[in-house]
Design a protein around this motif. Structure first.
Motif, PDB file in Angstrom:
ATOM      1  N   LEU A   3       0.873  -1.158   0.000  1.00 11.15           N
ATOM      2  CA  LEU A   3       0.000   0.000   0.000  1.00 11.15           C
ATOM      3  C   LEU A   3       0.910   1.206   0.000  1.00 11.15           C
ATOM      4  O   LEU A   3       1.699   1.385   0.911  1.00 11.15           O
ATOM      5  N   ALA A  22       4.723   6.290  14.130  1.00 10.52           N
ATOM      6  CA  ALA A  22       5.155   5.865  15.466  1.00 10.52           C
ATOM      7  C   ALA A  22       5.865   6.987  16.234  1.00 10.52           C
ATOM      8  O   ALA A  22       5.758   7.058  17.462  1.00 10.52           O
ATOM      9  N   TRP A  50      -4.320   4.736  22.258  1.00  7.03           N
ATOM     10  CA  TRP A  50      -3.610   4.105  21.138  1.00  7.03           C
ATOM     11  C   TRP A  50      -4.580   3.767  20.013  1.00  7.03           C
ATOM     12  O   TRP A  50      -4.293   3.981  18.837  1.00  7.03           O
ATOM     13  N   HIS A  51      -5.723   3.238  20.424  1.00 11.61           N
ATOM     14  CA  HIS A  51      -6.777   2.866  19.470  1.00 11.61           C
ATOM     15  C   HIS A  51      -7.216   4.092  18.655  1.00 11.61           C
ATOM     16  O   HIS A  51      -7.345   4.039  17.435  1.00 11.61           O
ATOM     17  N   SER A  54      -4.304   5.361  16.460  1.00 11.86           N
ATOM     18  CA  SER A  54      -4.105   4.400  15.385  1.00 11.86           C
ATOM     19  C   SER A  54      -5.179   4.551  14.299  1.00 11.86           C
ATOM     20  O   SER A  54      -4.908   4.381  13.103  1.00 11.86           O
ATOM     21  N   ALA A  55      -6.391   4.886  14.714  1.00 11.51           N
ATOM     22  CA  ALA A  55      -7.466   5.105  13.734  1.00 11.51           C
ATOM     23  C   ALA A  55      -7.213   6.384  12.925  1.00 11.51           C
ATOM     24  O   ALA A  55      -7.530   6.445  11.732  1.00 11.51           O
ATOM     25  N   VAL A  57      -4.314   7.373  12.074  1.00 16.44           N
ATOM     26  CA  VAL A  57      -3.301   6.947  11.108  1.00 16.44           C
ATOM     27  C   VAL A  57      -3.946   6.104  10.004  1.00 16.44           C
ATOM     28  O   VAL A  57      -3.726   6.332   8.815  1.00 16.44           O
ATOM     29  N   GLY A  58      -4.772   5.144  10.415  1.00 22.06           N
ATOM     30  CA  GLY A  58      -5.397   4.232   9.453  1.00 22.06           C
ATOM     31  C   GLY A  58      -6.356   4.926   8.498  1.00 22.06           C
ATOM     32  O   GLY A  58      -6.561   4.467   7.371  1.00 22.06           O
ATOM     33  N   MET A  61      -5.012   5.462   5.100  1.00 19.69           N
ATOM     34  CA  MET A  61      -4.982   4.319   4.180  1.00 19.69           C
ATOM     35  C   MET A  61      -6.354   4.094   3.541  1.00 19.69           C
ATOM     36  O   MET A  61      -6.463   3.645   2.422  1.00 19.69           O
TER      37      MET A  61
ATOM     38  N   PHE B   5       4.061   1.382   2.780  1.00 12.78           N
ATOM     39  CA  PHE B   5       4.238   0.276   3.708  1.00 12.78           C
ATOM     40  C   PHE B   5       3.621  -0.966   3.104  1.00 12.78           C
ATOM     41  O   PHE B   5       2.778  -0.899   2.214  1.00 12.78           O
ATOM     42  N   CYS B  56      -8.280   1.643  12.746  1.00 11.88           N
ATOM     43  CA  CYS B  56      -7.246   1.365  13.735  1.00 11.88           C
ATOM     44  C   CYS B  56      -6.382   0.183  13.298  1.00 11.88           C
ATOM     45  O   CYS B  56      -5.166   0.189  13.505  1.00 11.88           O
ATOM     46  N   ASN B  57      -7.005  -0.822  12.688  1.00 10.14           N
ATOM     47  CA  ASN B  57      -6.234  -1.986  12.235  1.00 10.14           C
ATOM     48  C   ASN B  57      -5.209  -1.586  11.175  1.00 10.14           C
ATOM     49  O   ASN B  57      -4.067  -2.039  11.210  1.00 10.14           O
ATOM     50  N   LEU B  58      -5.602  -0.695  10.265  1.00  9.15           N
ATOM     51  CA  LEU B  58      -4.624  -0.221   9.270  1.00  9.15           C
ATOM     52  C   LEU B  58      -3.558   0.648   9.925  1.00  9.15           C
ATOM     53  O   LEU B  58      -2.390   0.613   9.546  1.00  9.15           O
ATOM     54  N   GLY B  59      -3.963   1.415  10.940  1.00 10.43           N
ATOM     55  CA  GLY B  59      -2.989   2.180  11.705  1.00 10.43           C
ATOM     56  C   GLY B  59      -2.016   1.253  12.428  1.00 10.43           C
ATOM     57  O   GLY B  59      -0.822   1.536  12.525  1.00 10.43           O
ATOM     58  N   HIS B  60      -2.548   0.139  12.936  1.00  7.64           N
ATOM     59  CA  HIS B  60      -1.729  -0.864  13.614  1.00  7.64           C
ATOM     60  C   HIS B  60      -0.644  -1.388  12.671  1.00  7.64           C
ATOM     61  O   HIS B  60       0.525  -1.516  13.051  1.00  7.64           O
ATOM     62  N   THR B  62       0.642   0.239  10.213  1.00  7.11           N
ATOM     63  CA  THR B  62       1.606   1.322  10.019  1.00  7.11           C
ATOM     64  C   THR B  62       2.518   1.481  11.229  1.00  7.11           C
ATOM     65  O   THR B  62       3.724   1.646  11.103  1.00  7.11           O
ATOM     66  N   LEU B  63       1.916   1.442  12.415  1.00  3.91           N
ATOM     67  CA  LEU B  63       2.670   1.738  13.633  1.00  3.91           C
ATOM     68  C   LEU B  63       3.521   0.564  14.096  1.00  3.91           C
ATOM     69  O   LEU B  63       4.595   0.748  14.648  1.00  3.91           O
ATOM     70  N   ARG B  64       3.019  -0.654  13.883  1.00  4.35           N
ATOM     71  CA  ARG B  64       3.717  -1.836  14.388  1.00  4.35           C
ATOM     72  C   ARG B  64       4.387  -2.671  13.293  1.00  4.35           C
ATOM     73  O   ARG B  64       5.241  -3.499  13.585  1.00  4.35           O
ATOM     74  N   PRO B  88      -1.737  -3.914  20.434  1.00 10.25           N
ATOM     75  CA  PRO B  88      -1.923  -2.497  20.746  1.00 10.25           C
ATOM     76  C   PRO B  88      -1.307  -2.171  22.105  1.00 10.25           C
ATOM     77  O   PRO B  88      -0.938  -3.069  22.859  1.00 10.25           O
TER      78      PRO B  88
END
Lengths: 175, 180
Positions: A3, A22, A50-51, A54-55, A57-58, A61, B5, B56-60, B62-64, B88
């Motif tokens: 991606l 990060a 974090w959740h 992370s969202a 960030v996601g 995508m 990524f 969040c899963n897509l962020g996961h 990216t982050l991890r 997480p």
């Protein structure tokens, strides 16, 4: 599968605006754990923070756009985030912003970040306008929206309880 | 500046494990809003919370550098579940998780997906150990964990799920995988 997201980094006098990652996590988790995050669903525990981060960030995508992290050029500190937040229950993207720590307030950093992002949305992405939903009690953000030239939009009320819609238009455009 | 990524595409006899896409969202929502089916995974209260987990899963990733794959059934081309590595903030350690959507049970999909995910994590990500957290009473997941060779280690209080039982998987060496 790869991606790849081709997002130009934006730059202002003092800030770099880039896709969050990060490196921004410690500052964002600290922010979401504090009372200052009351208009962002906080304060919340580390897992929930974090959740949420992370969202943010996601979303990049899934939508191809999202909130940038704003990083001070001279120190590398993540001072905040600014950009279009667009969860599934919003009919349109919402121009949102935050500063991660009180020590970054009062220096015009949020305005500087928002001006650069909004200019990018209008001039590069070609958006006709963009809304911000601001809590009636969030006086700081209200002041900033007005400083950015946004106008109260009573025709399209906010889907978020207790919030007003402020709409940004390109400079010179007629609302 | 561009950001790239990688979410690999893995194959088994019957499945493809691939990057989640917006078009998979509806199948995930149907699962996540069903309190019975998603009890062991995390039930979401509404579509917007479900969308947030999906993002969040897509962020996961990216982050991890890892997260949940969409598991696609080769024969139908349909998303039939999720499988991945999840860690997480607040998690005791990275775990293998799996979900099978309605209508796809009884085909060995979870086993096939989880085993492939574990092999990938040991081989490509370099993990040396992995766990699975299971809500007490989730008999089907316990049976699958045991079939994968995992053994009960301890009970603990998970920040998101409450009391969970931590199962530990065989190591790469136990499975004859990799250089470790």
């Amino acid at each position: 599968m790869t991606l790849s997201l081709n997002v130009p980094q934006l730059e202002t006098n003092r800030l770099i605006l880039r896709v969050p990652g990060a490196a921004d996590m410690p500052a964002m988790l600290a922010f979401l754990g504090e009372d200052r995050a009351e208009f962002y669903g906080g304060p919340m525990n580390e897992h929930d923070a974090w959740h949420k981060f992370s969202a943010y960030v996601g979303q990049w995508m899934l939508r191809g756009y999202g909130m940038y992290s704003a990083v001070l050029k001279d120190s590398g500190d993540t001072v905040g985030m600014a950009g279009p937040f667009h969860p599934s229950h919003f009919d349109e993207p919402e121009m949102s912003w935050l500063l991660t720590d009180a020590k970054f307030e009062g220096r015009g950093l949020a305005a500087e970040a928002c001006q650069a992002v909004i200019a990018h949305l209008f001039s590069t992405l070609g958006w006709a306008n963009v809304v911000s939903y601001i809590d009636k009690a969030n006086h700081g953000s209200r002041k900033l929206a007005e400083r950015l030239g946004a106008q109260l939009d009573t025709d399209r009320p906010s889907p978020v309880p207790n919030c007003d819609s402020y709409r940004h238009y390109p400079q010179g455009a007629v609302a | 500046m561009s950001m790239t990524f990688t979410i690999p595409r893995l194959e088994t006899d019957n499945l493809i494990l691939r990057a989640p896409e917006q078009s998979d969202f509806e199948t995930y929502v149907a699962f996540a809003l069903d309190p019975v089916r998603s009890a062991g995974f995390g039930t979401e209260e509404n579509r917007s919370d479900a969308w947030r987990w999906f993002a969040c899963n897509l962020g996961h990733w990216t982050l991890r550098g890892y997260g949940y794959f969409t598991v696609e059934e080769k024969v139908s081309g349909k998303p039939c579940g999720l499988s991945g590595i999840w860690a997480p903030e607040g998690w005791p350690e990275p775990e293998i998780g799996w979900v099978v959507y309605e209508g796809f049970e009884g085909k060995g999909i979870a086993f096939e997906a989880a085993a492939r995910t574990r092999e990938w994590a040991y081989t490509d990500l370099g993990f040396t150990t992995l766990t699975s957290n299971i809500v007490p009473g989730n008999i089907r997941s316990v049976a699958l964990a045991e079939r994968l060779g995992a053994a009960f280690e301890r009970e603990y209080d998970n920040v998101h799920m409450g009391v969970e039982q931590l199962y530990r998987h065989p190591s790469p060496a136990d499975l004859g995988i990799g250089a470790s």
